[in-house]
Scaffold this motif. Structure first.
Motif, PDB file in Angstrom:
ATOM      1  N   TYR A  31     -42.820 -26.607   6.568  1.00 28.89           N
ATOM      2  CA  TYR A  31     -42.609 -26.699   8.014  1.00 28.89           C
ATOM      3  C   TYR A  31     -41.095 -26.824   8.225  1.00 28.89           C
ATOM      4  O   TYR A  31     -40.541 -27.916   8.194  1.00 28.89           O
ATOM      5  CB  TYR A  31     -43.355 -27.908   8.565  1.00 28.89           C
ATOM      6  CG  TYR A  31     -43.302 -28.081  10.065  1.00 28.89           C
ATOM      7  CD1 TYR A  31     -42.699 -27.149  10.911  1.00 28.89           C
ATOM      8  CD2 TYR A  31     -43.886 -29.207  10.654  1.00 28.89           C
ATOM      9  CE1 TYR A  31     -42.669 -27.323  12.282  1.00 28.89           C
ATOM     10  CE2 TYR A  31     -43.859 -29.394  12.038  1.00 28.89           C
ATOM     11  CZ  TYR A  31     -43.245 -28.450  12.840  1.00 28.89           C
ATOM     12  OH  TYR A  31     -43.205 -28.629  14.209  1.00 28.89           O
ATOM     13  N   ASP A  32     -40.454 -25.700   8.436  1.00 25.19           N
ATOM     14  CA  ASP A  32     -38.995 -25.640   8.513  1.00 25.19           C
ATOM     15  C   ASP A  32     -38.522 -25.927   9.927  1.00 25.19           C
ATOM     16  O   ASP A  32     -38.679 -25.108  10.824  1.00 25.19           O
ATOM     17  CB  ASP A  32     -38.514 -24.256   8.049  1.00 25.19           C
ATOM     18  CG  ASP A  32     -36.998 -24.177   7.988  1.00 25.19           C
ATOM     19  OD1 ASP A  32     -36.363 -25.239   7.853  1.00 25.19           O
ATOM     20  OD2 ASP A  32     -36.447 -23.065   8.070  1.00 25.19           O
ATOM     21  N   ARG A  33     -37.949 -27.103  10.108  1.00 28.23           N
ATOM     22  CA  ARG A  33     -37.398 -27.494  11.402  1.00 28.23           C
ATOM     23  C   ARG A  33     -36.084 -28.220  11.144  1.00 28.23           C
ATOM     24  O   ARG A  33     -36.030 -29.453  11.077  1.00 28.23           O
ATOM     25  CB  ARG A  33     -38.369 -28.384  12.153  1.00 28.23           C
ATOM     26  CG  ARG A  33     -39.178 -27.676  13.239  1.00 28.23           C
ATOM     27  CD  ARG A  33     -38.305 -26.941  14.221  1.00 28.23           C
ATOM     28  NE  ARG A  33     -39.004 -26.580  15.449  1.00 28.23           N
ATOM     29  CZ  ARG A  33     -38.390 -26.293  16.576  1.00 28.23           C
ATOM     30  NH1 ARG A  33     -37.057 -26.298  16.622  1.00 28.23           N
ATOM     31  NH2 ARG A  33     -39.071 -25.966  17.655  1.00 28.23           N
ATOM     32  N   PRO A  34     -34.977 -27.469  10.982  1.00 27.23           N
ATOM     33  CA  PRO A  34     -33.685 -28.058  10.612  1.00 27.23           C
ATOM     34  C   PRO A  34     -33.208 -29.154  11.564  1.00 27.23           C
ATOM     35  O   PRO A  34     -32.545 -30.102  11.114  1.00 27.23           O
ATOM     36  CB  PRO A  34     -32.738 -26.856  10.638  1.00 27.23           C
ATOM     37  CG  PRO A  34     -33.622 -25.682  10.356  1.00 27.23           C
ATOM     38  CD  PRO A  34     -34.907 -25.998  11.035  1.00 27.23           C
ATOM     39  N   GLU A  35     -33.525 -29.043  12.845  1.00 26.70           N
ATOM     40  CA  GLU A  35     -33.062 -30.085  13.753  1.00 26.70           C
ATOM     41  C   GLU A  35     -33.631 -31.444  13.362  1.00 26.70           C
ATOM     42  O   GLU A  35     -32.949 -32.475  13.467  1.00 26.70           O
ATOM     43  CB  GLU A  35     -33.433 -29.763  15.202  1.00 26.70           C
ATOM     44  CG  GLU A  35     -32.864 -30.789  16.186  1.00 26.70           C
ATOM     45  CD  GLU A  35     -33.204 -30.506  17.634  1.00 26.70           C
ATOM     46  OE1 GLU A  35     -32.938 -31.385  18.488  1.00 26.70           O
ATOM     47  OE2 GLU A  35     -33.740 -29.412  17.922  1.00 26.70           O
ATOM     48  N   ILE A  36     -34.878 -31.439  12.892  1.00 28.97           N
ATOM     49  CA  ILE A  36     -35.486 -32.697  12.455  1.00 28.97           C
ATOM     50  C   ILE A  36     -34.945 -33.110  11.093  1.00 28.97           C
ATOM     51  O   ILE A  36     -34.492 -34.243  10.905  1.00 28.97           O
ATOM     52  CB  ILE A  36     -37.025 -32.574  12.399  1.00 28.97           C
ATOM     53  CG1 ILE A  36     -37.598 -32.332  13.795  1.00 28.97           C
ATOM     54  CG2 ILE A  36     -37.628 -33.850  11.808  1.00 28.97           C
ATOM     55  CD1 ILE A  36     -39.106 -32.144  13.813  1.00 28.97           C
ATOM     56  N   THR A  37     -35.014 -32.183  10.132  1.00 30.33           N
ATOM     57  CA  THR A  37     -34.695 -32.545   8.745  1.00 30.33           C
ATOM     58  C   THR A  37     -33.203 -32.698   8.477  1.00 30.33           C
ATOM     59  O   THR A  37     -32.808 -33.473   7.602  1.00 30.33           O
ATOM     60  CB  THR A  37     -35.278 -31.497   7.787  1.00 30.33           C
ATOM     61  OG1 THR A  37     -34.777 -30.199   8.131  1.00 30.33           O
ATOM     62  CG2 THR A  37     -36.796 -31.480   7.858  1.00 30.33           C
ATOM     63  N   GLU A  38     -32.379 -31.962   9.218  1.00 29.18           N
ATOM     64  CA  GLU A  38     -30.941 -31.980   8.939  1.00 29.18           C
ATOM     65  C   GLU A  38     -30.126 -32.767   9.954  1.00 29.18           C
ATOM     66  O   GLU A  38     -28.955 -33.066   9.711  1.00 29.18           O
ATOM     67  CB  GLU A  38     -30.417 -30.545   8.864  1.00 29.18           C
ATOM     68  CG  GLU A  38     -31.053 -29.737   7.741  1.00 29.18           C
ATOM     69  CD  GLU A  38     -30.612 -28.280   7.736  1.00 29.18           C
ATOM     70  OE1 GLU A  38     -29.601 -27.974   8.407  1.00 29.18           O
ATOM     71  OE2 GLU A  38     -31.282 -27.457   7.094  1.00 29.18           O
ATOM     72  N   GLN A  39     -30.735 -33.096  11.083  1.00 28.70           N
ATOM     73  CA  GLN A  39     -29.973 -33.815  12.113  1.00 28.70           C
ATOM     74  C   GLN A  39     -30.627 -35.137  12.493  1.00 28.70           C
ATOM     75  O   GLN A  39     -30.038 -36.206  12.288  1.00 28.70           O
ATOM     76  CB  GLN A  39     -29.821 -32.940  13.360  1.00 28.70           C
ATOM     77  CG  GLN A  39     -29.084 -33.616  14.512  1.00 28.70           C
ATOM     78  CD  GLN A  39     -29.029 -32.745  15.758  1.00 28.70           C
ATOM     79  OE1 GLN A  39     -29.049 -31.518  15.684  1.00 28.70           O
ATOM     80  NE2 GLN A  39     -28.965 -33.378  16.919  1.00 28.70           N
TER      81      GLN A  39
END
Length: 525
Positions: A446-454
């Motif tokens: 489940y690729d969601r960079p805003e969640i995982t990276e920010q």
């Protein structure tokens, strides 16, 4: 199991023996007198902590140690095998100093190298469905002498102590657990409150007091038998017949309601209710042609009637949930209700028609038959009824025992499947982070960079966990936009026990894991 008809006589004899300064019982008789038998419908999927991110933790908590733990009533991790703290201001260097004299049940020394081995093998093996996802912030582990372990993190992570307090981070004996593969001989070696004397898969685990244990647990009994039941009906029958002393996990709503009533067959039983942070939700497979379509997911979100589901199936033992973060945890919202409102078939129809879907959507829903209690089958029957009543869906239900179900959803067999979540620790991070990213618990990236990276990194820099609301509210907005996960209900926790058993009100820790050592026989010496 001993004959309970002789309980009072045995207790009296025990009192006499104490006054006389000697015991009238052989060791095995004394153990039987103070043994507690607990029933559950949730059996371990593995005996190796490196492979488990599920309710196998129930067993692990009682036979292994962790560096930190959650004694009942605690909201932050407390010392268990070690005293630990961040040694920097950026929450990136975490040091643990082991207690003196720790050893495994085999007599071998529990030292810093054993801790390093235990954590590193989780990462090296990286078992599918295992707990490696909890260690995403860990860079490397260092040791200093026999007693000091230093965890260096890749980024700030104020939740790392919480992770170390989970049974997933159980400390195992290096000689018994290979660094590069799982142990699969049906045995285990730990340093916890109990040792496992015998284990029969799907039947029972026989635990006895560990004489070399050094930790926070104040054991009120000498031995515990955990009996595993395929159906809750058989478990409740065993409780009423005094074949078991207590139950945990698996009671249906009907059984809870029944146990509350004053009936002759309920005489001598009591029900302990606790506030729960357990949640139940649907998972959509993004690779499925139908469930991978956002319009289909949103239509289902528009149709599900949580009030009816909870009323019909759970009868007051659960409440509707409109957020992946439950009530009682910082960051809880009602965003799914705010977005979709009350169930509305016309709105759902418009969502599908706008996406070019004119025929009823055929979907298979998978669920486990023996993990969360017998009510699960009724729950999915109600979901099927609701969706098909709209005329927009044709639903096929597939129920399987947990091991088969887990293997199936990890292989992408179900377009939609149901999961329950018993929190690893009481923090909003634990209701978001495990479900997103590449190595999430659903085995569906489940690729969601805003969640995982920010959002998650921002929240993990804050040691004040009450100050992370904004990050988790935004994370939930994203979950509502995607509808990859659909929260259904939040449960309450129940321990049903014989009136002669004490400790039930303190048996569940903040991770909703049962601490067997607090249970005791009130009339026992």
């Amino acid at each position: 199991m001993f004959n309970r008809t002789s309980l009072r006589v045995a207790a009296a004899l025990a009192s006499i023996s104490l006054l006389a300064g000697c015991s009238l019982f052989a060791d095995d008789e004394a153990e039987a007198e103070n043994r507690i038998v607990v029933g559950t419908t949730s059996s371990p999927t593995t005996l190796d902590p490196a492979a488990s991110w599920d309710s196998s933790w129930e067993l692990f908590r009682n036979v292994f140690q962790t560096l930190l733990s959650f004694p009942t009533g605690s909201t932050t991790p407390q010392p268990d095998a070690a005293d630990c703290k961040f040694t920097d201001t950026a929450s990136k260097v975490f040091q643990c100093d082991l207690q003196d004299g720790l050893q495994f049940s085999t007599g071998s020394k529990l030292d810093a190298e054993a801790v390093k081995h235990s954590i590193e093998r989780i990462r090296k093996i990286d078992a599918e469905g295992g707990p490696n996802g909890l260690l995403g912030s860990l860079d490397k582990i260092e040791t200093s002498g026999d007693k000091t372990v230093i965890f260096r993190l890749k980024e700030s992570d104020a939740t790392f102590p919480f992770v170390l307090a989970t049974p997933a981070m159980s400390i195992v004996e290096p000689a018994s657990y290979p660094a590069d593969k799982l142990r699969d001989d049906g045995r285990l070696v730990g340093s916890g409150p109990y040792t496992m004397n015998k284990y029969t898969e799907g039947v029972e685990a026989d635990l006895v007091k560990n004489p070399t244990y050094k930790g926070f647990a104040d054991r009120k009994n000498n031995a515990v038998t955990i009996r595993y039941f395929g159906e809750s009906e058989a478990m409740v029958t065993a409780l009423k017949k005094k074949e078991i002393d207590a139950t945990y996990r698996g009671l249906t709503a009907e059984e809870i309601v029944d146990l509350r009533e004053r009936k002759p067959e309920n005489e001598g039983l009591r029900l302990v209710e606790s506030t729960g942070a357990t949640i139940d939700y649907l998972v959509f497979n993004p690779d499925d042609p139908q469930a991978g379509n956002p319009a289909v997911r949103k239509a289902i979100a528009q149709l599900i009637d949580r009030d009816a589901l909870v009323a019909k199936v759970y009868q007051g033992t659960a409440e509707p949930l409109y957020s992946m973060v439950p009530k009682g945890i910082a960051g809880h919202t009602t965003m799914f209700f705010d977005r979709y409102g009350d169930p509305d078939a016309e709105k759902a129809k418009k969502l599908l028609r706008k996406a070019g879907i004119d025929e009823p959507v055929k979907l298979t829903f998978g669920y486990t038959t023996d993990r969360y209690g017998s009510s699960t089958a009724a729950e999915f029957a109600e979901i099927k009824r609701q969706l098909e009543a709209s005329g927009l869906f044709e639903v096929t239900l597939v129920g399987k025992p947990w091991k088969e179900f887990q293997a199936a959803y990890q292989q992408g067999a179900y377009p939609v499947f149901g999961r329950g979540w018993f929190p690893d620790f009481p923090d909003p991070d634990n209701f978001i982070a495990p479900f997103v990213g590449k190595n999430n618990v659903h085995a569906a990236p489940y690729d969601r960079p805003e969640i995982t990276e920010q959002l998650l990194p921002e929240s993990r820099r804050k040691s004040d966990r009450a100050a992370v609301t904004a990050q988790f509210e935004r994370a939930q907005e994203i979950l509502v936009e995607d509808v990859r996960l659909l929260p259904l209900w939040q449960g309450k926790l129940y321990v049903a026990a014989s009136e002669e058993i004490g400790g039930g009100e303190r048996a569940l820790d903040p991770q909703t894991v049962m601490q067997m050592w607090v249970l005791h026989r009130k009339t026992s010496w």
